[in-house]
Motif scaffolding. Sequence first.
Motif, PDB file in Angstrom:
ATOM      1  N   ARG A   1      -6.296  10.449  -2.043  1.00  0.00           N
ATOM      2  CA  ARG A   1      -5.558   9.250  -1.643  1.00  0.00           C
ATOM      3  C   ARG A   1      -4.086   9.570  -1.384  1.00  0.00           C
ATOM      4  O   ARG A   1      -3.483   9.066  -0.433  1.00  0.00           O
ATOM      5  N   LEU A   2      -3.488  10.422  -2.214  1.00  0.00           N
ATOM      6  CA  LEU A   2      -2.110  10.837  -1.965  1.00  0.00           C
ATOM      7  C   LEU A   2      -2.007  11.649  -0.685  1.00  0.00           C
ATOM      8  O   LEU A   2      -1.035  11.514   0.076  1.00  0.00           O
ATOM      9  N   SER A   3      -2.988  12.511  -0.460  1.00  0.00           N
ATOM     10  CA  SER A   3      -2.970  13.329   0.749  1.00  0.00           C
ATOM     11  C   SER A   3      -3.017  12.469   2.004  1.00  0.00           C
ATOM     12  O   SER A   3      -2.271  12.696   2.961  1.00  0.00           O
ATOM     13  N   VAL A   4      -3.903  11.467   2.003  1.00  0.00           N
ATOM     14  CA  VAL A   4      -4.022  10.595   3.171  1.00  0.00           C
ATOM     15  C   VAL A   4      -2.789   9.714   3.317  1.00  0.00           C
ATOM     16  O   VAL A   4      -2.257   9.527   4.422  1.00  0.00           O
ATOM     17  N   ALA A   5      -2.306   9.156   2.210  1.00  0.00           N
ATOM     18  CA  ALA A   5      -1.182   8.221   2.275  1.00  0.00           C
ATOM     19  C   ALA A   5       0.101   8.915   2.720  1.00  0.00           C
ATOM     20  O   ALA A   5       0.830   8.413   3.592  1.00  0.00           O
ATOM     21  N   LEU A   6       0.402  10.083   2.127  1.00  0.00           N
ATOM     22  CA  LEU A   6       1.635  10.777   2.499  1.00  0.00           C
ATOM     23  C   LEU A   6       1.561  11.377   3.891  1.00  0.00           C
ATOM     24  O   LEU A   6       2.599  11.689   4.489  1.00  0.00           O
ATOM     25  N   GLY A   7       0.380  11.555   4.410  1.00  0.00           N
ATOM     26  CA  GLY A   7       0.228  12.084   5.762  1.00  0.00           C
ATOM     27  C   GLY A   7       0.173  11.019   6.828  1.00  0.00           C
ATOM     28  O   GLY A   7       0.017  11.344   8.012  1.00  0.00           O
ATOM     29  N   THR A   8       0.287   9.756   6.445  1.00  0.00           N
ATOM     30  CA  THR A   8       0.236   8.646   7.394  1.00  0.00           C
ATOM     31  C   THR A   8       1.591   7.949   7.387  1.00  0.00           C
ATOM     32  O   THR A   8       1.999   7.365   6.374  1.00  0.00           O
ATOM     33  N   ASP A   9       2.299   8.018   8.493  1.00  0.00           N
ATOM     34  CA  ASP A   9       3.636   7.416   8.566  1.00  0.00           C
ATOM     35  C   ASP A   9       3.594   5.915   8.349  1.00  0.00           C
ATOM     36  O   ASP A   9       4.479   5.337   7.696  1.00  0.00           O
ATOM     37  N   ALA A  10       2.568   5.265   8.893  1.00  0.00           N
ATOM     38  CA  ALA A  10       2.479   3.814   8.744  1.00  0.00           C
ATOM     39  C   ALA A  10       2.302   3.416   7.288  1.00  0.00           C
ATOM     40  O   ALA A  10       2.753   2.346   6.859  1.00  0.00           O
ATOM     41  N   ALA A  11       1.646   4.275   6.501  1.00  0.00           N
ATOM     42  CA  ALA A  11       1.405   3.949   5.099  1.00  0.00           C
ATOM     43  C   ALA A  11       2.688   4.007   4.289  1.00  0.00           C
ATOM     44  O   ALA A  11       2.951   3.138   3.448  1.00  0.00           O
ATOM     45  N   VAL A  12       3.511   5.030   4.506  1.00  0.00           N
ATOM     46  CA  VAL A  12       4.734   5.161   3.715  1.00  0.00           C
ATOM     47  C   VAL A  12       5.790   4.158   4.151  1.00  0.00           C
ATOM     48  O   VAL A  12       6.805   3.972   3.445  1.00  0.00           O
ATOM     49  N   LYS A  13       5.587   3.516   5.286  1.00  0.00           N
ATOM     50  CA  LYS A  13       6.516   2.490   5.734  1.00  0.00           C
ATOM     51  C   LYS A  13       6.085   1.088   5.314  1.00  0.00           C
ATOM     52  O   LYS A  13       6.865   0.138   5.448  1.00  0.00           O
ATOM     53  N   GLU A  14       4.854   0.961   4.837  1.00  0.00           N
ATOM     54  CA  GLU A  14       4.341  -0.329   4.382  1.00  0.00           C
ATOM     55  C   GLU A  14       4.851  -0.603   2.969  1.00  0.00           C
ATOM     56  O   GLU A  14       4.596   0.171   2.036  1.00  0.00           O
ATOM     57  N   PRO A  15       5.589  -1.691   2.736  1.00  0.00           N
ATOM     58  CA  PRO A  15       6.172  -1.938   1.399  1.00  0.00           C
ATOM     59  C   PRO A  15       5.131  -1.973   0.285  1.00  0.00           C
ATOM     60  O   PRO A  15       5.349  -1.409  -0.795  1.00  0.00           O
ATOM     61  N   GLU A  16       4.020  -2.645   0.519  1.00  0.00           N
ATOM     62  CA  GLU A  16       3.005  -2.746  -0.535  1.00  0.00           C
ATOM     63  C   GLU A  16       2.392  -1.394  -0.835  1.00  0.00           C
ATOM     64  O   GLU A  16       2.183  -1.033  -2.005  1.00  0.00           O
ATOM     65  N   LEU A  17       2.110  -0.613   0.205  1.00  0.00           N
ATOM     66  CA  LEU A  17       1.531   0.709  -0.013  1.00  0.00           C
ATOM     67  C   LEU A  17       2.536   1.658  -0.659  1.00  0.00           C
ATOM     68  O   LEU A  17       2.138   2.553  -1.426  1.00  0.00           O
ATOM     69  N   ARG A  18       3.803   1.497  -0.373  1.00  0.00           N
ATOM     70  CA  ARG A  18       4.811   2.345  -1.009  1.00  0.00           C
ATOM     71  C   ARG A  18       4.775   2.182  -2.525  1.00  0.00           C
ATOM     72  O   ARG A  18       4.849   3.169  -3.268  1.00  0.00           O
ATOM     73  N   ASP A  19       4.643   0.955  -2.988  1.00  0.00           N
ATOM     74  CA  ASP A  19       4.547   0.731  -4.433  1.00  0.00           C
ATOM     75  C   ASP A  19       3.278   1.343  -5.010  1.00  0.00           C
ATOM     76  O   ASP A  19       3.296   1.912  -6.111  1.00  0.00           O
ATOM     77  N   LEU A  20       2.182   1.224  -4.282  1.00  0.00           N
ATOM     78  CA  LEU A  20       0.925   1.783  -4.767  1.00  0.00           C
ATOM     79  C   LEU A  20       0.958   3.309  -4.774  1.00  0.00           C
ATOM     80  O   LEU A  20       0.450   3.948  -5.711  1.00  0.00           O
ATOM     81  N   ILE A  21       1.562   3.913  -3.756  1.00  0.00           N
ATOM     82  CA  ILE A  21       1.672   5.380  -3.724  1.00  0.00           C
ATOM     83  C   ILE A  21       2.570   5.864  -4.854  1.00  0.00           C
ATOM     84  O   ILE A  21       2.278   6.863  -5.525  1.00  0.00           O
ATOM     85  N   ARG A  22       3.653   5.148  -5.067  1.00  0.00           N
ATOM     86  CA  ARG A  22       4.568   5.523  -6.160  1.00  0.00           C
ATOM     87  C   ARG A  22       3.859   5.428  -7.512  1.00  0.00           C
ATOM     88  O   ARG A  22       4.114   6.256  -8.409  1.00  0.00           O
ATOM     89  N   ARG A  23       2.982   4.475  -7.649  1.00  0.00           N
ATOM     90  CA  ARG A  23       2.222   4.348  -8.899  1.00  0.00           C
ATOM     91  C   ARG A  23       1.302   5.552  -9.095  1.00  0.00           C
ATOM     92  O   ARG A  23       1.189   6.083 -10.208  1.00  0.00           O
ATOM     93  N   ASP A  24       0.634   6.006  -8.035  1.00  0.00           N
ATOM     94  CA  ASP A  24      -0.213   7.201  -8.142  1.00  0.00           C
ATOM     95  C   ASP A  24       0.607   8.428  -8.497  1.00  0.00           C
ATOM     96  O   ASP A  24       0.185   9.268  -9.321  1.00  0.00           O
ATOM     97  N   LEU A  25       1.778   8.563  -7.908  1.00  0.00           N
ATOM     98  CA  LEU A  25       2.637   9.701  -8.236  1.00  0.00           C
ATOM     99  C   LEU A  25       3.073   9.658  -9.693  1.00  0.00           C
ATOM    100  O   LEU A  25       3.122  10.695 -10.367  1.00  0.00           O
ATOM    101  N   LYS A  26       3.377   8.482 -10.187  1.00  0.00           N
ATOM    102  CA  LYS A  26       3.787   8.351 -11.587  1.00  0.00           C
ATOM    103  C   LYS A  26       2.661   8.747 -12.530  1.00  0.00           C
ATOM    104  O   LYS A  26       2.889   9.447 -13.519  1.00  0.00           O
ATOM    105  N   VAL A  27       1.430   8.322 -12.209  1.00  0.00           N
ATOM    106  CA  VAL A  27       0.293   8.689 -13.054  1.00  0.00           C
ATOM    107  C   VAL A  27       0.076  10.194 -13.026  1.00  0.00           C
ATOM    108  O   VAL A  27      -0.174  10.825 -14.063  1.00  0.00           O
ATOM    109  N   ALA A  28       0.176  10.792 -11.854  1.00  0.00           N
ATOM    110  CA  ALA A  28      -0.087  12.224 -11.725  1.00  0.00           C
ATOM    111  C   ALA A  28       0.980  13.074 -12.402  1.00  0.00           C
ATOM    112  O   ALA A  28       0.677  14.157 -12.926  1.00  0.00           O
ATOM    113  N   ILE A  29       2.215  12.608 -12.416  1.00  0.00           N
ATOM    114  CA  ILE A  29       3.304  13.421 -12.964  1.00  0.00           C
ATOM    115  C   ILE A  29       3.483  13.195 -14.454  1.00  0.00           C
ATOM    116  O   ILE A  29       3.600  14.150 -15.236  1.00  0.00           O
ATOM    117  N   THR A  30       3.484  11.937 -14.884  1.00  0.00           N
ATOM    118  CA  THR A  30       3.806  11.630 -16.282  1.00  0.00           C
ATOM    119  C   THR A  30       2.580  11.483 -17.169  1.00  0.00           C
ATOM    120  O   THR A  30       2.662  11.751 -18.370  1.00  0.00           O
TER     121      THR A  30
END
Length: 649
Positions: A579-608
């Motif tokens: 999911r991170l691979s697809v989201a970070l590779g899609t420009d439209a996804a990282v520009k979508e406000p709702e998806l940005r919060d969801l991607i940031r949540r996945d990154l937080k889970v993976a890192i912390t």
Amino acid sequence: MAENLQGPGVASGILAIAILAVAILSTSSALACFATLLRPLFILALAAPVLWMVFQVVPIPLRGFGNQIWATASAALNEPLAERFSVDVRETMLALSHYNIVLAAALVTAVVALDRHRAAQLLYILVSITAVISALSIWRKYSSLSDSWPGEHVWTGSTAAALGVLLSTAMAIRAIDQLRRPGRPPRSPATPIAILTCAILSLIVSMAAIALWSASTALIAVLLGVATVLTVVAIRKWFFGLWGRAGVLATAAMLFVASFTFLPIKRNADLTIALSTHAQAATERMLQDIHPIGTGAGTFVALLPIYRDIGMPALRERPTAAAAIAVEMGRVFLCGLLIVTLIGTFTLFKRSLSRSYAYLYSAVGAGGSVSLTVLAFAENGLFDLYASLLVAALYGLAFAQSLSGRAGEITSEELPQLAQEVGDRATTARPIPPIIFTSAWTRVALTLIGLLLAAQAAWILSQSWYFGDRLAITSVAGPNEAFSRALAAHSTRENVWTDRGSTAAVRLNSDKALDPQHTSRPTVLNAFSGVLEYSPLRGDVWLMLAALSKQYAGSYDTTSLLKMSYYTAPNELDLIPLRLSVALGTDAAVKEPELRDLIRRDLKVAITGRTGLRPAIVAAYQSASADGRAFAESSISELDPSYLQRLRP
């Protein structure tokens, strides 16, 4: 999933043969006696779950009345989808098949157990089966193989052990009655003594299994069931008359009320999970969102990824049977089921007091209703296929031997004479011979049920369900390799499912063949979308379809598919890498406000939270677009600035 379907498919085939054999080979007198059990209200009670599940899966012509997931999935797929109350048509159809199997087992048992000698043989067989199950559970507890079982494996044999205690008790009392029966001593005292010995051994084994594996609630439930059986015995043997019965019943009622003081009841918890000793966090959330019609029979597992906590394995969430019914079928259905169970318990208890000899079968049926009701609010073993078959056999035996008058105490040799007596009494009122009339429609009904079971067995065994198991999604292999492995295992499923599936599926695929939009899409995309048209809560399939949509530009909106993956499986750790691979590779996804919060949540889970997922972040960062890398760097710098240096070459 093929292994999971094999059991119900084989059981459907065996029961189809059994019920057809009963319909064809049974005498008219036996079927006439069996017809006396099938009162209109009794038939309605048996058919109500079937009608309810069918109502859950049929398309709703009016928009807005079905579950909201269908409208959301329709918008994401850009295809019209019929709304339904069930959130997963496939799981509800399998639950309906399960119920049909259980119902057929009860009917076959009831016809066979009309003869009291065969009823006794069935009692011995059921005691033997439950004793073997209990013995195997004890062996597993102390054998070295217990360490080889998965850590999250749950023992669901409490239902079989509880039934073993009740059946063994009835078997022991029956043997004692044979030894002490006035006027008709047994031909050989050795036979009742041997039966009594086997019953005591089975009782010990079943009680030991419950003590070793189950909580105190299961033990209390079993004791309540045994107390119900002993209440019947006490009234029949020692307390005659109205006042005697009233005294025994009052004493039993006091014991029942006192026993609930020993139950570990959770305070401030929903009643359906108040007796459970396991964690029920996700179940509590589901119970707060209950629809009056339910989410569809068998859909609890499909809903679990939405409600469970991050990283919580699916097997740890063990809902009680009552909670699962409330979620899947609605509280109205649960209340109706409890009312029917109460009426059935009272009917069996009352009939056990009116039998002259074969009273124990009805008594053990009433006791089983008491025990199983308590267990339904404490455990989930009732949904196991083989446990539910044992329950069906118990009720079939109990109701078959609960017939009024002599009907519950006849042998196969006495059946024709009894049926003829019934026919002679009714001939004065109707010119048609009642035996022929009742046996004819009963034979036809059983034959139809057998044919339906045969069709169900063929349907289950011939199905190649779209991705029945959860897809194995990893971040190690590239997208093309992951897709190749997934499609190699399921490459022929679309054609097989179309050829062998239900008529609705055939019609749907035919419509797709005429749709220019579907003919222009690759087969792989249609295969994944076909899963979602019947199971829209599959977060793994939404993610795979989103990843594929990047390769086939213009087929779907990748951001909408990613959102659906987050909505339907927000806490699935296995989906985070891809999911991170697809989201970070899609420009439209990282520009979508709702998806940005969801991607940031996945990154937080993976890192912390899950350090094992950090390599997935590296892989996703390396394959990300320029905007995706910038967003990942800004998000990671807020969470762990030191880890940001590892991402850069």
